[in-house]
Design a protein around this motif. Structure first.
Motif, PDB file in Angstrom:
ATOM      1  N   ASP A  59       0.758  -1.262  -0.079  1.00 36.31           N
ATOM      2  CA  ASP A  59      -0.015   0.049  -0.031  1.00 36.31           C
ATOM      3  C   ASP A  59       0.852   1.130   0.074  1.00 36.31           C
ATOM      4  N   VAL A  60       1.870   1.278  -0.935  1.00 35.38           N
ATOM      5  CA  VAL A  60       2.760   2.376  -0.937  1.00 35.38           C
ATOM      6  C   VAL A  60       2.838   2.950  -2.501  1.00 35.38           C
ATOM      7  N   ILE A  61       3.152   3.987  -2.845  1.00 36.33           N
ATOM      8  CA  ILE A  61       3.380   4.805  -3.915  1.00 36.33           C
ATOM      9  C   ILE A  61       4.823   5.000  -4.422  1.00 36.33           C
ATOM     10  N   TYR A  62       5.146   4.580  -5.646  1.00 40.40           N
ATOM     11  CA  TYR A  62       6.478   4.896  -5.967  1.00 40.40           C
ATOM     12  C   TYR A  62       6.316   6.191  -7.171  1.00 40.40           C
ATOM     13  N   LEU A  63       6.952   7.255  -6.695  1.00 41.43           N
ATOM     14  CA  LEU A  63       6.985   8.608  -7.331  1.00 41.43           C
ATOM     15  C   LEU A  63       8.100   9.080  -8.058  1.00 41.43           C
ATOM     16  N   SER A  64       8.373   9.058  -9.294  1.00 38.92           N
ATOM     17  CA  SER A  64       9.712   9.486  -9.906  1.00 38.92           C
ATOM     18  C   SER A  64       9.565  11.138  -9.847  1.00 38.92           C
ATOM     19  N   ILE A  65      10.766  11.449  -9.490  1.00 40.73           N
ATOM     20  CA  ILE A  65      11.145  13.029  -9.116  1.00 40.73           C
ATOM     21  C   ILE A  65      12.131  13.092 -10.189  1.00 40.73           C
ATOM     22  N   ASN A  66      12.018  13.773 -11.194  1.00 45.23           N
ATOM     23  CA  ASN A  66      12.927  13.848 -12.329  1.00 45.23           C
ATOM     24  C   ASN A  66      14.150  14.752 -11.659  1.00 45.23           C
ATOM     25  N   TYR A  67      13.695  15.971 -11.390  1.00 45.51           N
ATOM     26  CA  TYR A  67      14.755  17.087 -11.133  1.00 45.51           C
ATOM     27  C   TYR A  67      15.478  16.850  -9.709  1.00 45.51           C
ATOM     28  N   TYR A  68      14.914  15.891  -9.137  1.00 46.65           N
ATOM     29  CA  TYR A  68      15.807  15.392  -7.698  1.00 46.65           C
ATOM     30  C   TYR A  68      16.411  13.945  -8.043  1.00 46.65           C
TER      31      TYR A  68
END
Length: 421
Positions: free
Chosen positions: A237-246
């Motif tokens: 129950d987690v979300i993976y979030l890609s942060i391009n500029y980090y």
């Protein structure tokens, strides 16, 4: 054992498939787009080729022929997927957006297999807009990324070292039956900074890796994070979030309430909306331990179910520092350990690169059922490679840019219910 002699005729490739146990030959005609074809090692399925920002996408077979093509009334605002019921979920571009960074969307749609609209939701205003990626959750709700505008006064009061508005990331979950927001998470609730010691956000991010350094990437247009991809892990129950500029991927607890998601407590992990885990760039939280993997990144793709490598995560590392892209398969720790002054980076299970594989934007990779990996190289086209790194299929888009690609077997539920073939 089959043999595939290559013959060229009028610009197309003709493959004669001879079988040692049979006298018959079955010729295969490849389109001009197919530059590599190894019939023994490819997965003989279909590819949803999602054109970047265009009003069309299509199903390809491995011969490079378009099995079906959709033309949309609006341009894609990037992602499009075929759902198990044969419908399509996509994000589309608003015609008059107030916020229009690269990858903006604003319109979420579920489409019938013939392209007609089954459901539509507008998320575009002066203060926020949906962008890049959308995901159907197991509960039937729709999860998406959005930018929210934080005015220059509020951003300065929070310690952002800028005089302009900023646009940090938000996650929104909508119930498509009611169009009501049922959950949300705001990155701006979890920031830290070390430049203004009189502010409540003051602190050392290296001692607080669960928080986000708001000043890591201050830019003039205010698009300081530029998230570009999400995936959901139902088991955790987690979300993976890609942060391009980090140059990293964040893991966020979805089990919280919206109120808990604004704090640092609550949820299954009792961390509230603080980052449970982050990987790809320890420099983003001033950690001197661990090796940096990403220099811009796209599509954190959790391998699930019967996909080889289930539990691992694929990430397309754009590699803007070296003009070389790499697909990483990473072993994510079960406990999401995120400690100060510690190497928190996941181990690399498998990776693929090639001197000809590079694009600094968009792109992604998926794992096929036979263990091969299907790659969308944004400005070139599509690759299929084996676990042993052998290139067994290449499709040249001939000037078309691809956001992503998705692989399907002919008997997959999505394809069967599509009922177009």
């Amino acid at each position: 054992m089959k043999h595939f002699p290559f013959l060229f005729l009028f610009g197309a490739i003709i493959l004669s498939c001879s079988d040692d146990d049979s006298q018959s030959n079955t010729p295969i005609t490849l389109s001009d787009n197919v530059e590599v074809y190894n019939g023994d090692l490819i997965e003989n399925g279909y590819v949803l080729a999602v054109e970047h920002g265009s009003n069309t996408s299509y199903l390809l077979n491995k011969e490079g022929l378009k099995i079906h093509e959709w033309t949309f009334e609006d341009n894609l605002g990037n992602d499009l997927e075929i759902l198990p019921n044969g419908k399509l979920l996509g994000i589309f571009k608003s015609s008059s957006p107030e916020i229009a960074f690269g990858g903006f969307g604003g319109i979420l749609r579920i489409l019938n297999s013939d392209g007609t609209t089954d459901w539509e939701y507008i998320y575009a205003s002066e203060t926020s807009i949906a962008h890049h990626d959308v995901e159907l959750l197991p509960n039937g709700n729709v999860l998406f990324i959005a930018w929210e505008r934080i005015g220059n006064i509020s951003s300065s009061q929070a310690g952002a070292d800028t005089t302009v508005a900023i646009f940090p990331e938000v996650l929104i979950e909508i119930n498509p039956n009611t169009n009501q927001t049922v959950w949300e998470w705001h990155s701006f609730d979890h920031i830290i900074q070390d430049r203004y010691d009189t502010l409540a956000t003051y602190g050392n991010v290296s001692d607080n890796p669960q928080l986000i350094d708001i000043n890591y990437n201050i830019v003039d247009n205010g698009d300081i994070m530029h998230a570009n991809g999400i995936d959901y892990d139902a088991e955790k129950d987690v979300i993976y979030l890609s942060i391009n500029y980090y140059n990293e991927v964040w893991v966020i607890d979805h089990s919280t309430t919206t109120a808990e998601a604004a704090t640092n407590s609550g949820g299954n992990y009792n961390k509230g909306g603080d980052l449970l885990y982050r990987f790809g760039n320890p420099e983003a939280y001033k950690n001197t331990e661990g090796e940096r993997l990403f220099y811009n990144n796209h599509f954190p793709n959790l391998l699930e179910g019967d996909e080889p490598g289930a539990g691992n995560v694929l990430v397309y590392g754009n590699g803007n520092d070296i003009n070389q892209s790499t697909v990483f398969e990473l072993d994510i720790p079960n406990d999401f350990s995120l400690l100060p002054n510690t190497d928190n980076e996941p181990s690399i299970v498998w990776s693929f690169t090639d001197p000809n594989l590079f694009f600094g934007r968009i792109s992604g990779a998926v794992r096929l059922k036979n263990g091969n990996t299907l790659i969308a190289e944004g400005d070139y086209g599509l690759w299929e490679v084996t676990p042993d790194h052998e290139i067994v299929w290449k499709y040249n888009g001939q000037g078309v840019n691809f956001w992503r690609c998705y692989g399907y077997l002919p008997n997959d539920e999505s394809i069967v219910n599509l009922d177009l073939l």
